[in-house]
Design an enzyme around this catalytic site. Structure first.
Site, PDB file in Angstrom:
ATOM      1  N   TYR A  43      -2.733  -9.278 -12.070  1.00 19.18           N
ATOM      2  CA  TYR A  43      -4.169  -9.106 -12.264  1.00 19.18           C
ATOM      3  C   TYR A  43      -4.896 -10.241 -11.571  1.00 19.18           C
ATOM      4  CZ  TYR A  43      -3.880  -5.143 -15.454  1.00 19.18           C
ATOM      5  OH  TYR A  43      -3.677  -3.894 -15.989  1.00 19.18           O
TER       6      TYR A  43
ATOM      7  N   LYS B 195      10.680  -6.785 -12.705  1.00 22.26           N
ATOM      8  CA  LYS B 195      11.079  -5.966 -11.556  1.00 22.26           C
ATOM      9  C   LYS B 195      11.724  -6.890 -10.522  1.00 22.26           C
ATOM     10  CE  LYS B 195      11.267  -1.898  -9.570  1.00 22.26           C
ATOM     11  NZ  LYS B 195      12.184  -0.852 -10.088  1.00 22.26           N
TER      12      LYS B 195
ATOM     13  N   ASP C   2       0.120  -4.611 -19.986  1.00 23.83           N
ATOM     14  CA  ASP C   2      -1.024  -3.737 -20.206  1.00 23.83           C
ATOM     15  C   ASP C   2      -0.584  -2.279 -20.198  1.00 23.83           C
ATOM     16  OD1 ASP C   2      -3.642  -3.047 -20.604  1.00 23.83           O
ATOM     17  OD2 ASP C   2      -4.297  -3.459 -18.567  1.00 23.83           O
TER      18      ASP C   2
ATOM     19  N   ASP D 119      -0.145   0.441 -23.743  1.00 27.22           N
ATOM     20  CA  ASP D 119      -0.773   1.758 -23.901  1.00 27.22           C
ATOM     21  C   ASP D 119       0.283   2.823 -24.180  1.00 27.22           C
ATOM     22  OD1 ASP D 119      -3.209   0.586 -23.395  1.00 27.22           O
ATOM     23  OD2 ASP D 119      -3.792   2.020 -21.848  1.00 27.22           O
TER      24      ASP D 119
END
Length: 358
Positions: free
Chosen positions: A133, A186, A243, A247
């Site tokens: 981000y 990752k 994030d 969700d």
């Protein structure tokens, strides 16, 4: 050290915020019989733009420096007029300004709610300041640039210091739960950035020999959660991965409407529901207030730990029990398959609290 009064900022925000934030305040007041809480209302969002010309007035930021913690309702920055729409949103600004590096996002399936994966009870520990981000990982500016109109570039930044502190948060939390941490990364592709995150988390893990540690690639983790979420306890990951996964886990547990979170540093705490402002249902008395209510409970628990005061944690426990009791009793909002409105659900939680605290 315990204290007599906790001063908590309260910002309703946009969309359903003016419905769910007052619901959370009401529930906290009902449960906080042994606490003296002073609420400090502060402007934020579209109403602040209309009055002050900005969604986050300087007076609000200054006031937050003097309170013990705060509740932040959702914001609808997509509807803000320019230039505010293109700037860092209020939540992002506050996380960056106060260095709220840890975003703690539980996902718990309630009895009586229609969970996609019953038995889910895990916590996403999300690093909140760096990663992918770009609007939060640079000193100034958005961290994105376009060398030509057809090329857009964003920075992803990882530092050992930031990974260490979020890893410690995850392992300390795991010691309070089921003593299992999964590092999500990752590193097979992003060998330097995500690789550093994985390596540092493994280094920190050595300081917690009583906690079992594993790791998983982000794509494999998303698939595993859909099939076997109850097997996971604490998941630690970088900003964007956290994030996305939070969700996903919220929906697995039943609904984004029940997904709480706190954003914390060593000295500051902000309660904030995981979901957004849902402008399509704003003002209709159908929004689920559970996420905001439980976020407030998480803030109280954090305050109790910070001040070595058991009272806020007891109040938080009462709130969580009352929410679970209400849902188990069949009172749920439409997102969970019920028909109760925001106010009716809040009323039921308050009644449950009164029964518990007689």
């Amino acid at each position: 050290m315990t204290q007599d009064t906790y001063r908590l900022g309260v910002m309703d925000g946009d969309g359903i915020g003016p419905e769910i934030v007052p619901a959370a305040v009401r529930v906290v007041d009902a449960a906080a019989q042994e606490l003296d809480i002073e609420w400090v209302p502060l402007p934020v969002g579209r109403t602040a733009i209309d009055e002050f010309g900005t969604p986050l007035p300087e007076s609000t930021v200054e006031a937050l420096s003097g309170v013990d913690g705060w509740l932040l309702g959702p914001h609808d920055n997509a509807s803000y007029p320019e230039p505010h729409r293109s700037r860092l949103n209020p939540s992002g600004f506050l996380r960056k300004h106060f260095d709220l590096f840890a975003n703690i996002r539980p996902a718990r399936a309630f009895d009586g709610a229609r969970a996609l994966v019953p038995g889910t009870d895990l916590v996403i520990v999300r690093e909140n300041t760096q990663g992918f981000y770009a609007d939060r990982n640079t000193f100034a500016g958005a961290g994105e640039f376009m060398p030509t109109p057809d090329v857009a570039i964003a920075h992803a930044i990882f530092t050992r210091e930031s990974v260490e502190r979020i890893a410690h948060e995850a392992f300390r939390l795991a010691r309070q739960r089921r003593r299992r941490v999964t590092v999500v990364h990752k590193a097979n592709v992003l060998r330097l950035t995500s690789g550093l995150f994985l390596d540092v988390c493994r280094d920190v893990a050595r300081q917690y020999p009583d906690v079992e540690v594993g790791d998983a690639h982000i794509d494999a983790m998303a698939a595993a959660l859909v099939r076997r979420a109850p097997e996971f306890d604490v998941i630690v990951t970088e900003n964007m991965f956290g994030d996305i996964l939070s969700d996903l886990t919220a929906e697995i547990a039943g609904s984004l409407g029940i997904a709480p979170s706190v954003n914390v540093s060593a000295t500051r705490g902000m309660a904030q529901a995981t979901h957004g402002s849902a402008p399509d249902i704003a003002g209709r008395d159908v929004a689920n207030p559970v996420a905001m209510i439980l976020s407030a409970a998480m803030l109280l628990e954090w305050l109790g730990e910070r001040h070595d005061d058991p009272a806020p944690a007891r109040v938080a426990g009462t709130i969580r029990d009352a929410v679970a009791d209400t849902i188990r009793g069949g009172v749920t909002t439409p997102d969970l398959g019920g028909s109760a409105g925001t106010r009716a659900f809040t009323d039921a939680v308050v009644v449950s609290i009164k029964h518990m605290t007689r």
